[in-house]
Design a protein around this motif. Structure first.
Motif, mmCIF file in Angstrom:
data_model
loop_
_atom_site.group_PDB
_atom_site.id
_atom_site.type_symbol
_atom_site.label_atom_id
_atom_site.label_comp_id
_atom_site.label_asym_id
_atom_site.label_seq_id
_atom_site.Cartn_x
_atom_site.Cartn_y
_atom_site.Cartn_z
ATOM 1 N N ILE A 1 0.848 -1.212 0.000
ATOM 2 C CA ILE A 1 0.000 0.000 0.000
ATOM 3 C C ILE A 1 0.870 1.243 0.000
ATOM 4 C CG2 ILE A 1 -1.654 1.335 1.365
ATOM 5 C CD1 ILE A 1 -2.860 -1.315 2.301
ATOM 6 N N LEU A 2 1.928 1.237 0.821
ATOM 7 C CA LEU A 2 2.824 2.391 0.857
ATOM 8 C C LEU A 2 3.479 2.634 -0.505
ATOM 9 C CD1 LEU A 2 4.679 1.963 4.279
ATOM 10 C CD2 LEU A 2 3.126 3.829 3.639
ATOM 11 N N SER A 3 3.826 1.533 -1.185
ATOM 12 C CA SER A 3 4.526 1.683 -2.464
ATOM 13 C C SER A 3 3.625 2.257 -3.555
ATOM 14 C CB SER A 3 5.087 0.328 -2.916
ATOM 15 O OG SER A 3 4.035 -0.581 -3.192
ATOM 16 N N THR A 4 2.279 2.117 -3.409
ATOM 17 C CA THR A 4 1.363 2.658 -4.431
ATOM 18 C C THR A 4 1.181 4.161 -4.292
ATOM 19 O OG1 THR A 4 -0.573 2.252 -3.035
ATOM 20 C CG2 THR A 4 0.124 0.457 -4.515
ATOM 21 N N GLY A 5 1.580 4.728 -3.163
ATOM 22 C CA GLY A 5 1.426 6.163 -2.942
ATOM 23 C C GLY A 5 0.067 6.549 -2.418
ATOM 24 N N GLN A 6 -0.799 5.560 -2.067
ATOM 25 C CA GLN A 6 -2.142 5.873 -1.577
ATOM 26 C C GLN A 6 -2.098 6.643 -0.261
ATOM 27 O OE1 GLN A 6 -4.842 2.500 -1.533
ATOM 28 N NE2 GLN A 6 -3.738 1.506 -3.216
ATOM 29 N N LEU A 7 -1.045 6.454 0.502
ATOM 30 C CA LEU A 7 -0.936 7.137 1.796
ATOM 31 C C LEU A 7 0.014 8.328 1.730
ATOM 32 C CD1 LEU A 7 -0.771 4.005 4.158
ATOM 33 C CD2 LEU A 7 -2.767 5.348 3.470
ATOM 34 N N GLY A 8 0.314 8.740 0.522
ATOM 35 C CA GLY A 8 1.211 9.889 0.349
ATOM 36 C C GLY A 8 2.497 9.481 -0.354
ATOM 37 N N GLU A 9 3.049 10.433 -1.069
ATOM 38 C CA GLU A 9 4.268 10.166 -1.807
ATOM 39 C C GLU A 9 5.489 10.213 -0.869
ATOM 40 O OE1 GLU A 9 4.910 9.324 -4.922
ATOM 41 O OE2 GLU A 9 2.748 9.171 -5.349
#
Length: 511
Positions: free
Chosen positions: A292-300
């Motif tokens: 999830i972190l790698s997709t940028g959904q929680l911020g770049e």
């Protein structure tokens, strides 16, 4: 100054004779001591024993026979050769001279060459006798030390808590076992002696044992390799086997020292299984969060953050592979995975294995070459593919860029493999090799690399991303197919992994 050839004591009451003998012997390189009285000669000989005595018979106060008797009664001079030189030529005089301990008798007037020859002869005999005595003393000492060593070995052999056996090197027959071996095996000592491990069905994978012997003979060492040992009651024990070469009654033998680790392995397996299962769930959750972190959904993330995230993902994936490998290996070893055997096309298996590893080979800049054959194999295709891809992965990881890895299959007829495994199928076998041009494997590692968590270099798990379980899994899969696997290698010249499996189509219903 030249060292004299020998120290000679001349005892004669005639000064002319003394002078003649002294000059003659001195010219020949001997050290000469001259005395005119018998008692003086005895005292001088005892004080500083010469190498040889030249002795006249007729002398005042103490004649030559009495002098010789005195010399033979002293521990310091009893072994010194005494040559009589006398004008008395009667046979009885000569007999008496030999009776009191003389070694030779020269009649006056004498020939110089004769005297010198006899002196040299007796000095040589005396020197050789001393050498023989010294050698005998050394041999007696060696015999005593060997007897003491054998006594210590026998006591340690019998009292050892570890099972120990001695087999002949030539035909592997038991010649001696200690009480601990008898207790563990369940057989009597009488039932064991003269038999082989195969005769008694003690386990000890024959191919692995033979490879261990080769390692021992080549390197002088074979220590703590894991084997399965079957007792008379058909109970299996996990043991560590060490081999050493000895001689028993001049017969080349192998000393087998066994360490029973069954209970340790049980606890270890339970611990590994428990930890592995407990780790799977949180690690799956972690890898999901990282995705999830790698997709940028929680911020770049900035570049440094992305680098840290990539490192965390890589290490977590490696942990998941490790846990999966542990669980896979434990299921295979415990028999919880049933082989789903079917008729497999060997060429298709090799092609699928190569295709599965092609991307990894291209990334590593390694050329992958396959040499398949058309044949049918009664096996579990998924497990065989798992073994082949593990071997290919291993070969690719340890190959240099621009290197080559070969995957080859061929048939071997009347394989010796079938003499060690009960199989209802054809005696023919499938022989598969995976060869690389990598750094190679030291001889003393060729057996241990098939054990769990064993790698040639402890840093391999970090550098290459391996778990140390791939080859252990391969061995268990091959053995479940009644086959065997081994490695051949020389450091710096690459490695060849070979596996052999009984080859046949599906057996008939009557088999």
């Amino acid at each position: 100054m030249n060292t004299p050839k020998a120290d000679i004591l001349v005892i004669d009451d005639t000064p002319e004779n003394l002078h003649l003998l002294s000059d003659m012997l001195t010219q020949q390189g001997y050290k000469v001591r001259s005395v005119t009285k018998g008692m003086t000669g005895v005292r001088g000989a005892i004080a500083a024993p010469p190498d040889l005595v030249l002795l006249d018979v007729n002398m005042p106060q103490m004649n030559g026979y009495e002098v010789c008797q005195q010399l033979k009664q002293s521990d310091r001079t009893q072994d010194i050769p005494v040559i009589f030189i006398s004008a008395l030529g009667d046979v009885l005089d000569k007999v008496k001279a030999f009776a009191v301990g003389g070694v030779d008798y020269i009649t006056k007037p004498f020939q110089v060459e004769e005297v010198l020859a006899r002196i040299e002869t007796h000095l040589t005999i005396c020197r050789l006798q001393k050498q023989i005595q010294n050698r005998n003393q050394q041999l007696q000492q060696e015999i005593q030390e060997r007897q003491q060593a054998e006594e210590k070995f026998t006591k340690a052999f019998r009292a050892s808590p570890h099972p120990i056996a001695i087999t002949t090197l030539a035909d592997h027959r038991f010649v001696e076992v200690n009480p601990s071996f008898v207790r563990m095996s369940g057989y009597t000592r009488e039932a064991i002696l003269g038999q082989t491990s195969d005769d008694l069905g003690l386990g000890f994978r024959p191919e692995a044992y033979e490879q261990g012997l080769k390692t021992l003979l080549a390197t002088g060492s074979f220590c703590n390799q894991e084997f399965e040992f079957r007792t008379q009651g058909d109970r299996w024990r996990t043991v560590l086997l060490s081999l050493d070469r000895i001689h028993l009654a001049e017969t080349p033998c192998i000393l087998q020292i066994i360490n029973d680790i069954t209970e340790r392995k049980r606890l270890e397996n339970e611990f590994i299984s428990l930890v592995s299962h407990e780790l799977r769930t949180p690690m799956s959750s972690i890898i999901g969060s990282l995705d999830i972190l790698s997709t940028g959904q929680l911020g770049e993330l900035n570049e440094q953050g992305k680098q840290v995230l990539k490192m965390a993902t890589t290490n977590t994936e490696r942990l998941i592979r490790l846990v999966n490998d542990i669980l896979d290996l434990e299921r295979i070893k415990s028999g919880k995975i049933n082989l789903q055997k079917t008729v497999c096309n060997v060429a298709d298996l090799l092609t699928q294995a190569a295709e599965a590893m092609q991307a990894m080979a291209e990334k590593a800049q390694v050329k992958l070459i396959i040499e398949p054959i058309e044949a049918n194999l009664w096996a579990d295709p998924d497990r065989i593919l798992q073994a082949l891809t593990n071997l290919l992965s291993n070969a690719i990881k340890f190959s240099e860029p621009q290197g080559t890895v070969w995957l080859k299959a061929e048939k071997t007829e009347n394989s010796p493999l079938t003499t060690h495994h009960s199989s209802p199928y054809s005696p023919d076998a499938l022989f598969i090799t995976v060869r690389d041009e990598g750094r190679g494997i030291p001889q003393d590692k060729l057996q241990s690399i098939f054990e769990r968590f064993q790698q040639v270099d402890a840093s391999d798990s970090r550098k290459k991303g391996g778990t140390g379980l791939g080859l252990a899994i391969c061995r268990n899969i091959v053995e479940q197919h009644d086959g065997h696997i081994w490695a051949e290698s020389s450091p710096g010249k690459g490695s060849v992994f070979k596996l052999q499996i009984p080859l046949s189509a599906k057996p008939s219903a009557s088999s």
